[in-house]
Design a protein around this motif. Structure first.
Motif, PDB file in Angstrom:
ATOM      1  N   ASP A   1       0.723  -1.299  -0.099  1.00 44.39           N
ATOM      2  CA  ASP A   1      -0.083   0.404  -0.056  1.00 44.39           C
ATOM      3  C   ASP A   1       0.920   1.744   0.027  1.00 44.39           C
ATOM      4  O   ASP A   1       0.555   2.002  -1.223  1.00 44.39           O
ATOM      5  CB  ASP A   1      -0.753  -0.163   0.681  1.00 44.39           C
ATOM      6  CG  ASP A   1      -2.217  -1.337   1.273  1.00 44.39           C
ATOM      7  OD1 ASP A   1      -2.760  -1.403   0.162  1.00 44.39           O
ATOM      8  OD2 ASP A   1      -1.822  -1.741   2.613  1.00 44.39           O
TER       9      ASP A   1
ATOM     10  N   ILE B   1      -6.193  10.686  -9.358  1.00 48.42           N
ATOM     11  CA  ILE B   1      -6.844  10.434  -8.168  1.00 48.42           C
ATOM     12  C   ILE B   1      -5.981   8.642  -8.970  1.00 48.42           C
ATOM     13  O   ILE B   1      -6.282   7.863  -9.785  1.00 48.42           O
ATOM     14  CB  ILE B   1      -8.234  10.263  -8.606  1.00 48.42           C
ATOM     15  CG1 ILE B   1      -8.572  11.832  -8.173  1.00 48.42           C
ATOM     16  CG2 ILE B   1      -9.272   9.527  -8.179  1.00 48.42           C
ATOM     17  CD1 ILE B   1     -10.200  11.830  -8.781  1.00 48.42           C
ATOM     18  N   TRP B   2      -6.408   8.162  -8.147  1.00 45.51           N
ATOM     19  CA  TRP B   2      -5.692   6.623  -7.879  1.00 45.51           C
ATOM     20  C   TRP B   2      -6.914   5.628  -7.037  1.00 45.51           C
ATOM     21  O   TRP B   2      -6.744   6.295  -6.032  1.00 45.51           O
ATOM     22  CB  TRP B   2      -4.741   6.385  -7.790  1.00 45.51           C
ATOM     23  CG  TRP B   2      -3.370   6.499  -6.177  1.00 45.51           C
ATOM     24  CD1 TRP B   2      -3.300   7.880  -5.797  1.00 45.51           C
ATOM     25  CD2 TRP B   2      -3.471   6.087  -4.941  1.00 45.51           C
ATOM     26  NE1 TRP B   2      -2.340   7.879  -4.644  1.00 45.51           N
ATOM     27  CE2 TRP B   2      -2.791   6.896  -4.154  1.00 45.51           C
ATOM     28  CE3 TRP B   2      -3.598   4.391  -4.876  1.00 45.51           C
ATOM     29  CZ2 TRP B   2      -2.437   6.685  -2.969  1.00 45.51           C
ATOM     30  CZ3 TRP B   2      -3.153   4.494  -3.747  1.00 45.51           C
ATOM     31  CH2 TRP B   2      -2.597   5.049  -3.132  1.00 45.51           C
ATOM     32  N   GLN B   3      -6.385   4.768  -6.774  1.00 41.62           N
ATOM     33  CA  GLN B   3      -7.143   3.375  -5.629  1.00 41.62           C
ATOM     34  C   GLN B   3      -5.932   1.898  -6.394  1.00 41.62           C
ATOM     35  O   GLN B   3      -5.871   1.717  -6.889  1.00 41.62           O
ATOM     36  CB  GLN B   3      -8.664   3.263  -5.488  1.00 41.62           C
ATOM     37  CG  GLN B   3      -9.049   3.154  -7.340  1.00 41.62           C
ATOM     38  CD  GLN B   3     -10.922   2.815  -7.444  1.00 41.62           C
ATOM     39  OE1 GLN B   3     -11.298   3.115  -5.955  1.00 41.62           O
ATOM     40  NE2 GLN B   3     -11.491   2.549  -8.518  1.00 41.62           N
ATOM     41  N   ARG B   4      -6.551   1.815  -5.307  1.00 39.94           N
ATOM     42  CA  ARG B   4      -6.847  -0.050  -4.677  1.00 39.94           C
ATOM     43  C   ARG B   4      -7.618  -0.787  -4.304  1.00 39.94           C
ATOM     44  O   ARG B   4      -7.512  -1.006  -3.068  1.00 39.94           O
ATOM     45  CB  ARG B   4      -5.256  -0.092  -3.809  1.00 39.94           C
ATOM     46  CG  ARG B   4      -3.793   0.341  -4.373  1.00 39.94           C
ATOM     47  CD  ARG B   4      -2.264  -0.550  -3.827  1.00 39.94           C
ATOM     48  NE  ARG B   4      -2.636  -1.612  -4.311  1.00 39.94           N
ATOM     49  CZ  ARG B   4      -1.893  -2.573  -3.485  1.00 39.94           C
ATOM     50  NH1 ARG B   4      -1.373  -1.981  -1.943  1.00 39.94           N
ATOM     51  NH2 ARG B   4      -1.492  -3.800  -3.929  1.00 39.94           N
ATOM     52  N   GLN B   5      -8.550  -1.044  -5.217  1.00 38.56           N
ATOM     53  CA  GLN B   5      -9.669  -1.185  -4.740  1.00 38.56           C
ATOM     54  C   GLN B   5     -10.099  -2.281  -4.125  1.00 38.56           C
ATOM     55  O   GLN B   5     -10.517  -3.060  -2.872  1.00 38.56           O
ATOM     56  CB  GLN B   5     -10.306  -1.853  -6.386  1.00 38.56           C
ATOM     57  CG  GLN B   5     -11.395  -0.953  -6.047  1.00 38.56           C
ATOM     58  CD  GLN B   5     -12.404  -1.443  -7.591  1.00 38.56           C
ATOM     59  OE1 GLN B   5     -11.894  -2.065  -9.119  1.00 38.56           O
ATOM     60  NE2 GLN B   5     -13.287  -0.709  -7.755  1.00 38.56           N
TER      61      GLN B   5
ATOM     62  N   LYS C   1      -7.839   4.440  -1.329  1.00 36.76           N
ATOM     63  CA  LYS C   1      -7.843   5.198  -2.722  1.00 36.76           C
ATOM     64  C   LYS C   1      -6.886   6.984  -2.030  1.00 36.76           C
ATOM     65  O   LYS C   1      -6.559   6.872  -1.192  1.00 36.76           O
ATOM     66  CB  LYS C   1      -9.093   5.426  -2.767  1.00 36.76           C
ATOM     67  CG  LYS C   1      -9.888   5.911  -1.707  1.00 36.76           C
ATOM     68  CD  LYS C   1     -11.671   6.264  -2.544  1.00 36.76           C
ATOM     69  CE  LYS C   1     -12.269   6.487  -0.955  1.00 36.76           C
ATOM     70  NZ  LYS C   1     -13.638   6.589  -0.989  1.00 36.76           N
TER      71      LYS C   1
ATOM     72  N   ARG D   1      -5.682  10.758  -3.688  1.00 33.90           N
ATOM     73  CA  ARG D   1      -5.601  11.774  -4.472  1.00 33.90           C
ATOM     74  C   ARG D   1      -4.251  13.241  -4.006  1.00 33.90           C
ATOM     75  O   ARG D   1      -4.171  13.647  -3.308  1.00 33.90           O
ATOM     76  CB  ARG D   1      -6.933  12.538  -3.916  1.00 33.90           C
ATOM     77  CG  ARG D   1      -7.413  13.828  -5.053  1.00 33.90           C
ATOM     78  CD  ARG D   1      -8.843  14.486  -4.681  1.00 33.90           C
ATOM     79  NE  ARG D   1      -9.270  15.269  -3.478  1.00 33.90           N
ATOM     80  CZ  ARG D   1     -10.049  14.536  -2.964  1.00 33.90           C
ATOM     81  NH1 ARG D   1     -10.810  13.624  -2.890  1.00 33.90           N
ATOM     82  NH2 ARG D   1      -9.760  15.101  -1.502  1.00 33.90           N
TER      83      ARG D   1
ATOM     84  N   PHE E   1      -5.723  10.620   0.775  1.00 29.34           N
ATOM     85  CA  PHE E   1      -5.854   9.270   0.661  1.00 29.34           C
ATOM     86  C   PHE E   1      -6.808   8.756   2.047  1.00 29.34           C
ATOM     87  O   PHE E   1      -6.970   9.957   2.745  1.00 29.34           O
ATOM     88  CB  PHE E   1      -4.576   8.178   0.879  1.00 29.34           C
ATOM     89  CG  PHE E   1      -3.548   8.254   2.055  1.00 29.34           C
ATOM     90  CD1 PHE E   1      -3.763   7.786   2.919  1.00 29.34           C
ATOM     91  CD2 PHE E   1      -2.767   9.355   2.411  1.00 29.34           C
ATOM     92  CE1 PHE E   1      -2.904   7.733   3.925  1.00 29.34           C
ATOM     93  CE2 PHE E   1      -2.125   9.626   3.514  1.00 29.34           C
ATOM     94  CZ  PHE E   1      -1.796   8.765   4.430  1.00 29.34           C
TER      95      PHE E   1
ATOM     96  N   HIS F   1      -8.158   4.958   4.051  1.00 28.23           N
ATOM     97  CA  HIS F   1      -7.958   3.294   3.592  1.00 28.23           C
ATOM     98  C   HIS F   1      -9.248   3.033   5.040  1.00 28.23           C
ATOM     99  O   HIS F   1      -9.264   3.613   6.267  1.00 28.23           O
ATOM    100  CB  HIS F   1      -6.645   2.669   4.127  1.00 28.23           C
ATOM    101  CG  HIS F   1      -7.080   1.593   4.993  1.00 28.23           C
ATOM    102  ND1 HIS F   1      -7.015   0.991   5.204  1.00 28.23           N
ATOM    103  CD2 HIS F   1      -6.675   0.243   3.735  1.00 28.23           C
ATOM    104  CE1 HIS F   1      -7.327  -0.379   5.567  1.00 28.23           C
ATOM    105  NE2 HIS F   1      -6.348  -0.208   4.313  1.00 28.23           N
TER     106      HIS F   1
END
Length: 104
Positions: free
Chosen positions: A24, A46-50, A55, A57, A79, A81
């Motif tokens: 992470d 903008i990113w995420q680890r589904q 996620k 920004r 971010f 979690h």
């Protein structure tokens, strides 16, 4: 300029840093390095680890040259979690080897 942070967490829960694993943290730093290197001022990544519910920004505010001649950028990094959220405002400066270092 030192990094400043705002953390919102529910009562009785671990801080967000404790909930993040090594991958992470690596993903969060990779997104930051990408944003600093590739995006212009005022642009947001903008990113995420589904799979992990993580996620983020990253917004780049402004670029400037510091007293050492490095190109630096003002960054706002948010971010989350799960129920945890954190916002960090910091300065990233490009080092002679092309990497970015953060103040604070």
């Amino acid at each position: 300029m030192a990094a400043t942070a705002i953390e919102q967490k529910p009562q009785g829960k671990r801080p967000v840093k404790a909930a993040l694993d090594r991958t992470d943290r690596q993903a969060a730093m990779a997104a930051l390095q990408l944003a600093l290197s590739e995006l212009g001022d005022g642009v947001t990544l903008i990113w995420q680890r589904q799979a992990r519910g993580l996620k983020g920004r990253i917004t780049l505010r402004s670029a400037f040259q510091d007293d050492r001649g490095r190109i630096c950028r003002h960054v706002v990094y948010w971010f989350a979690h799960g129920d945890y959220q954190r916002q960090i405002e910091t300065i990233g400066c490009r080092e002679p080897d092309g990497s970015w270092s953060l103040s604070g």
